[in-house]
Design a protein around this motif. Structure first.
Motif, PDB file in Angstrom:
ATOM      1  N   GLY A 257       0.749  -1.214   0.001  1.00  0.00           N
ATOM      2  CA  GLY A 257      -0.067   0.144   0.123  1.00  0.00           C
ATOM      3  C   GLY A 257       1.002   1.382  -0.063  1.00  0.00           C
ATOM      4  O   GLY A 257       2.017   1.182  -0.105  1.00  0.00           O
ATOM      5  N   TYR A 266      -3.789  -2.436   0.891  1.00  0.00           N
ATOM      6  CA  TYR A 266      -2.991  -3.097   0.148  1.00  0.00           C
ATOM      7  C   TYR A 266      -3.997  -3.918  -1.044  1.00  0.00           C
ATOM      8  O   TYR A 266      -5.344  -3.542  -1.127  1.00  0.00           O
ATOM      9  N   TYR A 267      -3.406  -4.538  -1.781  1.00  0.00           N
ATOM     10  CA  TYR A 267      -4.165  -5.198  -2.882  1.00  0.00           C
ATOM     11  C   TYR A 267      -3.478  -6.717  -3.081  1.00  0.00           C
ATOM     12  O   TYR A 267      -2.488  -6.768  -2.774  1.00  0.00           O
ATOM     13  N   ARG A 274      -9.063  -9.084  -8.468  1.00  0.00           N
ATOM     14  CA  ARG A 274      -8.049  -8.190  -7.811  1.00  0.00           C
ATOM     15  C   ARG A 274      -8.931  -7.488  -6.536  1.00  0.00           C
ATOM     16  O   ARG A 274      -9.884  -6.890  -6.739  1.00  0.00           O
ATOM     17  N   ILE A 276      -8.725  -5.025  -3.302  1.00  0.00           N
ATOM     18  CA  ILE A 276      -8.454  -3.766  -2.721  1.00  0.00           C
ATOM     19  C   ILE A 276      -8.652  -3.383  -1.274  1.00  0.00           C
ATOM     20  O   ILE A 276     -10.070  -3.060  -1.353  1.00  0.00           O
ATOM     21  N   LEU A 297      -4.648   4.159  -5.433  1.00  0.00           N
ATOM     22  CA  LEU A 297      -5.719   3.247  -6.129  1.00  0.00           C
ATOM     23  C   LEU A 297      -5.605   3.443  -7.604  1.00  0.00           C
ATOM     24  O   LEU A 297      -5.799   2.455  -8.226  1.00  0.00           O
ATOM     25  N   VAL A 300      -2.874   1.422  -9.122  1.00  0.00           N
ATOM     26  CA  VAL A 300      -3.505   0.146  -8.895  1.00  0.00           C
ATOM     27  C   VAL A 300      -4.560  -0.303 -10.131  1.00  0.00           C
ATOM     28  O   VAL A 300      -4.434  -1.574 -10.664  1.00  0.00           O
ATOM     29  N   ASN A 304      -4.292  -3.183 -14.411  1.00  0.00           N
ATOM     30  CA  ASN A 304      -5.057  -4.020 -13.672  1.00  0.00           C
ATOM     31  C   ASN A 304      -5.497  -5.162 -14.771  1.00  0.00           C
ATOM     32  O   ASN A 304      -6.591  -4.898 -15.355  1.00  0.00           O
ATOM     33  N   THR A 309     -12.929  -6.714 -10.268  1.00  0.00           N
ATOM     34  CA  THR A 309     -12.127  -5.976  -9.168  1.00  0.00           C
ATOM     35  C   THR A 309     -13.142  -5.689  -8.263  1.00  0.00           C
ATOM     36  O   THR A 309     -14.401  -5.125  -8.498  1.00  0.00           O
ATOM     37  N   ILE A 311     -13.492  -3.906  -4.468  1.00  0.00           N
ATOM     38  CA  ILE A 311     -12.918  -2.984  -3.387  1.00  0.00           C
ATOM     39  C   ILE A 311     -13.606  -3.334  -2.085  1.00  0.00           C
ATOM     40  O   ILE A 311     -14.953  -3.328  -2.088  1.00  0.00           O
TER      41      ILE A 311
END
Length: 478
Positions: A257, A266-267, A274, A276, A297, A300, A304, A309, A311
């Motif tokens: 991060g 973090y991811y 993914r 996140i 972000l 990231v 990708n 994705t 979050i």
């Protein structure tokens, strides 16, 4: 002769029941002794020892080829050692195992000083079943098994859980266990923060209950947590909240991060998804940290290659409960979510249920915005605001829930279940090759749940969560 004292105790209990008067619901409610754990005062339940406990499987940035594992012992265990081997049907796992060393963090609590150990399993093969064990003081844990994800996308199931926070062993335990009973094939478990309360009582007892509720599931299913405001605390002379030491001691996370926030932001890329984690507590305390996370972000998301994705963070983008709102998240984060076509945003904090695919700036998921979901897994329950009822697609209160997310190549299926197994909400996202999405509403034709507690502790709250542990039965009959 040995059973006689027990028989006498049973007889006395039966006599007490036979002579007990009827107790009304009002009298029962008035006699509730609030507590946050099942540990009686002056009792030690979760002291560290030579036996490894709180064994937890955690992701690195690339869990197809590496994983972290953490565990706890007392301070007599000076060396951090783990063994791992390809899992076979033979009990001779040690014959093909390798031994690894790691590091530890010391943490002193009212339950005693502990060492929290961590080891990274590297050079793993994707889609491979491994067995591992961790060392204590002249003893080992049991062997735990887990399968690494595939290096590329393949269909799988994830579990998402909102706040546990209060009465974790007493009431939250049934949520996490029923979730896994419903989906024993789940590969990851996501948490939207406030895993424990961290306000009164002994914080280590709360974490002890969280790990006991999770049991062996935590050592065999990859755990992907985000922090909530109750993972933070403030001092009497300083209202700014700081991350409490249990978090970093117990969770070894990818550490990728932004500067200064690596413990909570973090991811990780897990089999084509993914994930996140963002830190909404710090974002709401410091606008510069909200922007810092937004800038990170964007980096990231701009690079990708994953199919989906997700979050997840604690405070909701669009609040569900009465009297709550988080404008800085909409200012700094929401434009990034929509610009990069994020699929799903999972949240907690509001202790209600809310799902919103249309209220974010008037856009639907098919227009490039994510679907937002807020849920609660524990017994602390708030009331839904009038605004949320008017604008959200599905809301609910007074219900402990878990969510099942199935990822297919071009389809994401989301289902929210009550702790007793009823389907409460559902939708499907279909994704075309160009990234455009079609949202399909699938919620059941049932009325939203509403608070059934006649003795609400606050105008905005259905249950405190601490009021349910020692609550007596509404009726006591002979």
């Amino acid at each position: 002769m040995r059973i006689q004292p027990r028989l006498n105790a049973i007889a006395l209990a039966l006599l007490a029941c036979s002579t007990a008067p009827h107790v009304s619901a009002n009298e029962a409610q008035a006699s509730v002794r609030e507590a946050n754990t099942l540990v009686p005062a002056q009792q030690t339940r979760y002291a560290p020892s030579v036996f490894p406990d709180r064994v937890t499987l955690l992701p690195t940035a690339q869990p197809a080829t590496s994983h972290n594992v953490t565990w706890r012992t007392d301070t007599s265990v000076k060396h951090t050692i783990a063994q791992i081997a390809p899992a076979t049907a033979s009990p001779g796992l040690h014959l093909n195992s390798i031994e690894l060393t790691g590091s530890s963090i010391s943490h002193n609590t009212p339950n005693g000083e502990a060492l929290h150990h961590r080891v990274t399993f590297k050079d793993l093969q994707p889609d491979t079943l491994y067995a591992y064990r961790v060392k204590g003081g002249d003893t080992w844990s049991e062997w735990h098994q887990f399968r690494t994800p595939q290096a590329e996308f393949a269909p799988y199931t994830a579990l998402y859980l909102g706040d546990a926070q209060n009465a974790v062993l007493s009431h939250y335990a049934r949520t996490v266990r029923e979730a896994f009973r419903a989906t024993p094939h789940a590969k990851v478990m996501l948490y939207a923060g406030d895993l424990v309360n961290s306000r009164e009582d002994i914080h280590d007892n709360e974490w002890g209950e969280w790990f006991q509720a999770l049991s062996w599931i935590g050592s065999t299913v990859t755990q992907i947590p985000s922090s909530g405001n109750h993972e933070f605390s403030s001092d009497d002379d300083n209202p700014i909240r700081h991350l409490l030491p249990h978090w970093a001691a117990q969770f070894e996370l990818p550490n990728n991060g932004p500067e200064g926030l690596q413990d909570t932001v973090y991811y990780t890329d897990y089999q084509g998804v993914r994930y996140i984690a963002l830190d909404s507590t710090e974002a709401l305390q410091y606008p510069d940290k909200a922007k810092q996370q937004a800038d990170w972000l964007e980096e990231v998301l701009s690079d990708n290659p994953q199919q989906w994705t997700v979050i997840f963070h604690h405070h909701p983008m669009h609040s569900v409960s009465k009297g709550r709102d988080n404008p800085p998240l909409r200012e700094f984060w929401q434009p990034v979510y929509e610009a990069y076509n994020v699929d799903l945003v999972l949240q907690g904090h509001d202790h209600t249920y809310g799902r919103d695919a249309t209220a974010h700036q008037g856009k639907a998921a098919s227009d490039g915005g994510p679907v937002y979901a807020v849920s609660v897994a524990g017994p602390k329950q708030y009331l839904v605001s009038d605004h949320a009822r008017a604008t959200m697609d599905r809301v609910g209160e007074d219900s402990q829930l878990f969510q099942v997310i199935d990822f297919e190549q071009n389809e994401l299926r989301y289902q929210a279940f009550t702790v007793t197994g009823e389907l409460y909400d559902a939708f499907t996202l279909k994704k075309a090759a160009d990234g455009s999405k079609t949202f399909i509403e699938q919620q059941p034709e049932t009325a939203p749940t509403s608070c059934a507690n006649p003795h609400k502790p606050k105008p905005s709250r259905c249950w405190n969560g601490t009021d349910v542990i020692h609550a007596p039965a509404a009726k006591v009959t002979p």
